[in-house]
Design a protein around this motif. Structure first.
Motif, PDB file in Angstrom:
ATOM      1  N   ALA A 163      -3.299  29.154  13.554  1.00 34.47           N
ATOM      2  CA  ALA A 163      -3.180  27.855  14.308  1.00 34.47           C
ATOM      3  C   ALA A 163      -2.656  26.854  13.626  1.00 34.47           C
ATOM      4  O   ALA A 163      -2.150  26.174  13.953  1.00 34.47           O
ATOM      5  CB  ALA A 163      -5.107  28.124  14.941  1.00 34.47           C
ATOM      6  N   ARG A 164      -3.699  26.864  12.595  1.00 35.73           N
ATOM      7  CA  ARG A 164      -2.322  25.936  10.933  1.00 35.73           C
ATOM      8  C   ARG A 164      -0.367  26.201  11.113  1.00 35.73           C
ATOM      9  O   ARG A 164      -0.756  25.222  10.858  1.00 35.73           O
ATOM     10  CB  ARG A 164      -3.342  25.894   9.991  1.00 35.73           C
ATOM     11  CG  ARG A 164      -5.098  25.517  10.216  1.00 35.73           C
ATOM     12  CD  ARG A 164      -6.078  25.221   9.640  1.00 35.73           C
ATOM     13  NE  ARG A 164      -5.529  24.649   8.253  1.00 35.73           N
ATOM     14  CZ  ARG A 164      -6.166  24.279   6.607  1.00 35.73           C
ATOM     15  NH1 ARG A 164      -7.089  25.360   6.662  1.00 35.73           N
ATOM     16  NH2 ARG A 164      -5.726  23.782   6.066  1.00 35.73           N
ATOM     17  N   ALA A 165      -0.690  27.603  10.773  1.00 35.60           N
ATOM     18  CA  ALA A 165       0.389  27.206  10.898  1.00 35.60           C
ATOM     19  C   ALA A 165       1.440  27.372  11.424  1.00 35.60           C
ATOM     20  O   ALA A 165       2.387  26.036  11.576  1.00 35.60           O
ATOM     21  CB  ALA A 165       0.987  29.137  10.378  1.00 35.60           C
ATOM     22  N   VAL A 166       1.088  27.571  12.915  1.00 34.57           N
ATOM     23  CA  VAL A 166       1.772  26.933  14.517  1.00 34.57           C
ATOM     24  C   VAL A 166       2.094  25.364  13.869  1.00 34.57           C
ATOM     25  O   VAL A 166       2.796  24.893  14.742  1.00 34.57           O
ATOM     26  CB  VAL A 166       0.885  27.615  15.280  1.00 34.57           C
ATOM     27  CG1 VAL A 166       1.872  27.036  15.985  1.00 34.57           C
ATOM     28  CG2 VAL A 166       1.159  29.095  15.798  1.00 34.57           C
ATOM     29  N   ALA A 167       0.925  24.787  14.330  1.00 34.39           N
ATOM     30  CA  ALA A 167       1.218  23.019  13.885  1.00 34.39           C
ATOM     31  C   ALA A 167       1.947  22.778  13.142  1.00 34.39           C
ATOM     32  O   ALA A 167       2.886  22.205  13.423  1.00 34.39           O
ATOM     33  CB  ALA A 167      -0.440  22.858  13.428  1.00 34.39           C
ATOM     34  N   ARG A 168       1.838  23.750  11.320  1.00 33.37           N
ATOM     35  CA  ARG A 168       3.254  23.325  10.299  1.00 33.37           C
ATOM     36  C   ARG A 168       4.320  23.686  11.217  1.00 33.37           C
ATOM     37  O   ARG A 168       4.784  22.750  11.042  1.00 33.37           O
ATOM     38  CB  ARG A 168       1.991  24.259   9.189  1.00 33.37           C
ATOM     39  CG  ARG A 168       3.245  23.337   8.133  1.00 33.37           C
ATOM     40  CD  ARG A 168       3.044  24.001   6.896  1.00 33.37           C
ATOM     41  NE  ARG A 168       1.996  25.546   6.934  1.00 33.37           N
ATOM     42  CZ  ARG A 168       1.145  26.421   6.977  1.00 33.37           C
ATOM     43  NH1 ARG A 168       0.588  25.197   6.586  1.00 33.37           N
ATOM     44  NH2 ARG A 168       1.060  27.867   7.379  1.00 33.37           N
ATOM     45  N   ASP A 169       4.271  24.795  11.641  1.00 35.85           N
ATOM     46  CA  ASP A 169       5.948  25.269  11.977  1.00 35.85           C
ATOM     47  C   ASP A 169       6.605  24.462  13.115  1.00 35.85           C
ATOM     48  O   ASP A 169       7.837  24.048  12.953  1.00 35.85           O
ATOM     49  CB  ASP A 169       5.866  26.697  12.219  1.00 35.85           C
ATOM     50  CG  ASP A 169       5.651  27.558  11.449  1.00 35.85           C
ATOM     51  OD1 ASP A 169       5.718  27.151   9.892  1.00 35.85           O
ATOM     52  OD2 ASP A 169       5.455  28.509  11.793  1.00 35.85           O
ATOM     53  N   TRP A 170       5.415  23.877  14.247  1.00 37.11           N
ATOM     54  CA  TRP A 170       6.308  22.676  14.936  1.00 37.11           C
ATOM     55  C   TRP A 170       6.895  21.541  13.983  1.00 37.11           C
ATOM     56  O   TRP A 170       7.381  21.516  14.539  1.00 37.11           O
ATOM     57  CB  TRP A 170       5.487  22.779  16.148  1.00 37.11           C
ATOM     58  CG  TRP A 170       5.276  21.649  17.437  1.00 37.11           C
ATOM     59  CD1 TRP A 170       5.012  20.433  16.896  1.00 37.11           C
ATOM     60  CD2 TRP A 170       6.478  21.538  18.047  1.00 37.11           C
ATOM     61  NE1 TRP A 170       6.134  19.650  17.560  1.00 37.11           N
ATOM     62  CE2 TRP A 170       6.823  20.619  18.785  1.00 37.11           C
ATOM     63  CE3 TRP A 170       6.857  22.317  18.489  1.00 37.11           C
ATOM     64  CZ2 TRP A 170       7.465  20.150  19.715  1.00 37.11           C
ATOM     65  CZ3 TRP A 170       8.041  22.370  19.809  1.00 37.11           C
ATOM     66  CH2 TRP A 170       8.121  21.448  20.262  1.00 37.11           C
ATOM     67  N   ARG A 171       5.444  21.036  13.685  1.00 36.71           N
ATOM     68  CA  ARG A 171       6.123  20.100  12.737  1.00 36.71           C
ATOM     69  C   ARG A 171       7.378  19.744  11.792  1.00 36.71           C
ATOM     70  O   ARG A 171       8.390  18.561  11.731  1.00 36.71           O
ATOM     71  CB  ARG A 171       5.244  19.077  11.787  1.00 36.71           C
ATOM     72  CG  ARG A 171       4.521  18.258  11.529  1.00 36.71           C
ATOM     73  CD  ARG A 171       3.279  17.505  10.608  1.00 36.71           C
ATOM     74  NE  ARG A 171       2.872  18.303   9.825  1.00 36.71           N
ATOM     75  CZ  ARG A 171       2.352  19.685   9.375  1.00 36.71           C
ATOM     76  NH1 ARG A 171       1.357  19.546   9.798  1.00 36.71           N
ATOM     77  NH2 ARG A 171       2.714  19.391   8.534  1.00 36.71           N
ATOM     78  N   LEU A 172       7.902  21.066  11.309  1.00 34.93           N
ATOM     79  CA  LEU A 172       8.696  21.193  10.327  1.00 34.93           C
ATOM     80  C   LEU A 172      10.179  21.738  11.417  1.00 34.93           C
ATOM     81  O   LEU A 172      10.896  21.952  10.681  1.00 34.93           O
ATOM     82  CB  LEU A 172       8.544  22.451   9.038  1.00 34.93           C
ATOM     83  CG  LEU A 172       7.632  22.038   8.048  1.00 34.93           C
ATOM     84  CD1 LEU A 172       7.054  22.636   7.101  1.00 34.93           C
ATOM     85  CD2 LEU A 172       7.756  20.730   7.370  1.00 34.93           C
ATOM     86  N   GLY A 173       9.868  22.086  12.282  1.00 31.54           N
ATOM     87  CA  GLY A 173      11.031  22.143  13.448  1.00 31.54           C
ATOM     88  C   GLY A 173      11.253  23.306  12.996  1.00 31.54           C
ATOM     89  O   GLY A 173      12.839  23.313  13.880  1.00 31.54           O
ATOM     90  N   ARG A 174      10.262  24.158  12.903  1.00 32.44           N
ATOM     91  CA  ARG A 174      10.915  25.610  13.130  1.00 32.44           C
ATOM     92  C   ARG A 174      11.115  26.816  14.399  1.00 32.44           C
ATOM     93  O   ARG A 174      10.776  27.809  14.440  1.00 32.44           O
ATOM     94  CB  ARG A 174      10.263  25.824  11.781  1.00 32.44           C
ATOM     95  CG  ARG A 174      10.414  25.800  10.587  1.00 32.44           C
ATOM     96  CD  ARG A 174       9.164  26.740   9.078  1.00 32.44           C
ATOM     97  NE  ARG A 174       9.525  26.230   7.793  1.00 32.44           N
ATOM     98  CZ  ARG A 174       8.475  26.109   7.214  1.00 32.44           C
ATOM     99  NH1 ARG A 174       7.122  26.346   7.489  1.00 32.44           N
ATOM    100  NH2 ARG A 174       8.292  25.563   5.855  1.00 32.44           N
TER     101      ARG A 174
END
Ligand SMILES: [Fe+2]
Ligand SMILES: [Fe+2]
Length: 263
Positions: free
Chosen positions: A25-36
């Motif tokens: 869950a934390r990885a998806v939030a980070r990936d979204w924030r970084l535009g990945r």
């Protein structure tokens, strides 16, 4: 190659292992924030997220009674119940973003993925607390039924916002101060600090829910209080019960008169 945000969210919902789900869950939030991740909603969300084999899920009426006392067992039961609430909260926030993100804004998706990341952090911190007390998430049975509100409101983003952040998470604001007091009388200072931190985050979650609810109402030409009342009557038949934490509710921007009318 970037994947769609919907498929990334779906795969976290379908992850059963608690620690793996929290990390994902934390990885998806980070990936979204970084535009990945692509802002594409090409897959649906599961009706029910995956659950680990433990804890055993029981109907509320089959749950063992939690004693109010300050015993070690009572304290573990309290943290275990909170761990379960946070665990389900990860999925509730993910489902909000994945199910309704396509009809809402990128801002909405980012907000609820950030909420999911907070819930994952809350879960991890509580799980660590349980371990220092010699227990772990899964050691006790847990309440089945925390997903009912999601099922009940899967058809409409306004209904989902009205019930999940604005009723259920708001209820957390009401009951947490008494829990903090209980822990303080037990001399559990690390526990007090943890719940105070969680309470701050939860005020923010309710505010995010109320803000997007207001935007949906505005776009539909509906009045906020009236619509909230109607949706609670329709989808949360238990009704709102006090006592309310008025200062935390006000800080979260919840309408005040409405809940009074229902108290
Ligand atoms: Fe939380
Ligand atoms: Fe929350």
């Amino acid at each position: 190659m970037p994947v769609s945000v919907a498929s990334a969210i779906r795969s976290v919902l379908l992850t059963a292992d608690p620690r793996a789900k929290a990390m994902a869950a934390r990885a998806v939030a980070r990936d979204w924030r970084l535009g990945r991740l692509d802002a594409v909603f090409d897959v649906g969300m599961p009706d029910r997220p995956a659950r680990p084999e433990r804890p055993e899920l029981l109907l509320p009426r089959h749950m063992p009674k939690r004693r109010k006392g300050g015993s070690e067992r009572g304290r573990i039961a309290l943290w275990h119940a909170l761990a379960h609430i946070e665990f389900v909260a990860i999925d509730l926030a993910l489902d909000m973003a994945g199910r309704f993100g396509g009809e809402m804004s990128a801002n909405f998706v980012g907000d609820f993925l950030a909420v999911a990341a907070d819930e994952a952090m809350h879960f991890a911190l509580i799980e660590r607390r349980l371990r220092t007390l010699g227990s772990h998430y899964g050691a006790l049975p847990a309440h089945d039924g925390l997903w009912d509100a999601a099922t009940e409101t899967a058809h409409d983003v306004a209904a989902r916002l009205a019930i999940v952040p604005m009723v259920l998470e708001a209820r957390g604001l009401d009951v947490t101060p008494a829990m903090i007091e209980r822990l303080r009388t037990m001399g559990d200072e690390p526990g007090v600090r943890l719940l105070e931190r969680i309470l701050d985050d939860e005020i923010n979650h309710v505010r995010i829910g109320a803000t997007h609810f207001a935007a949906v109402c505005a776009s539909r030409g509906e009045e906020i209080n009236e619509t909230w009342n109607l949706l609670i009557t329709r989808h949360f038949r238990a009704g709102l019960k006090g006592p309310f934490n008025d200062s935390a509710r006000a800080a979260a921007g919840l309408p005040r008169r409405t809940e009074r009318a229902l108290a």
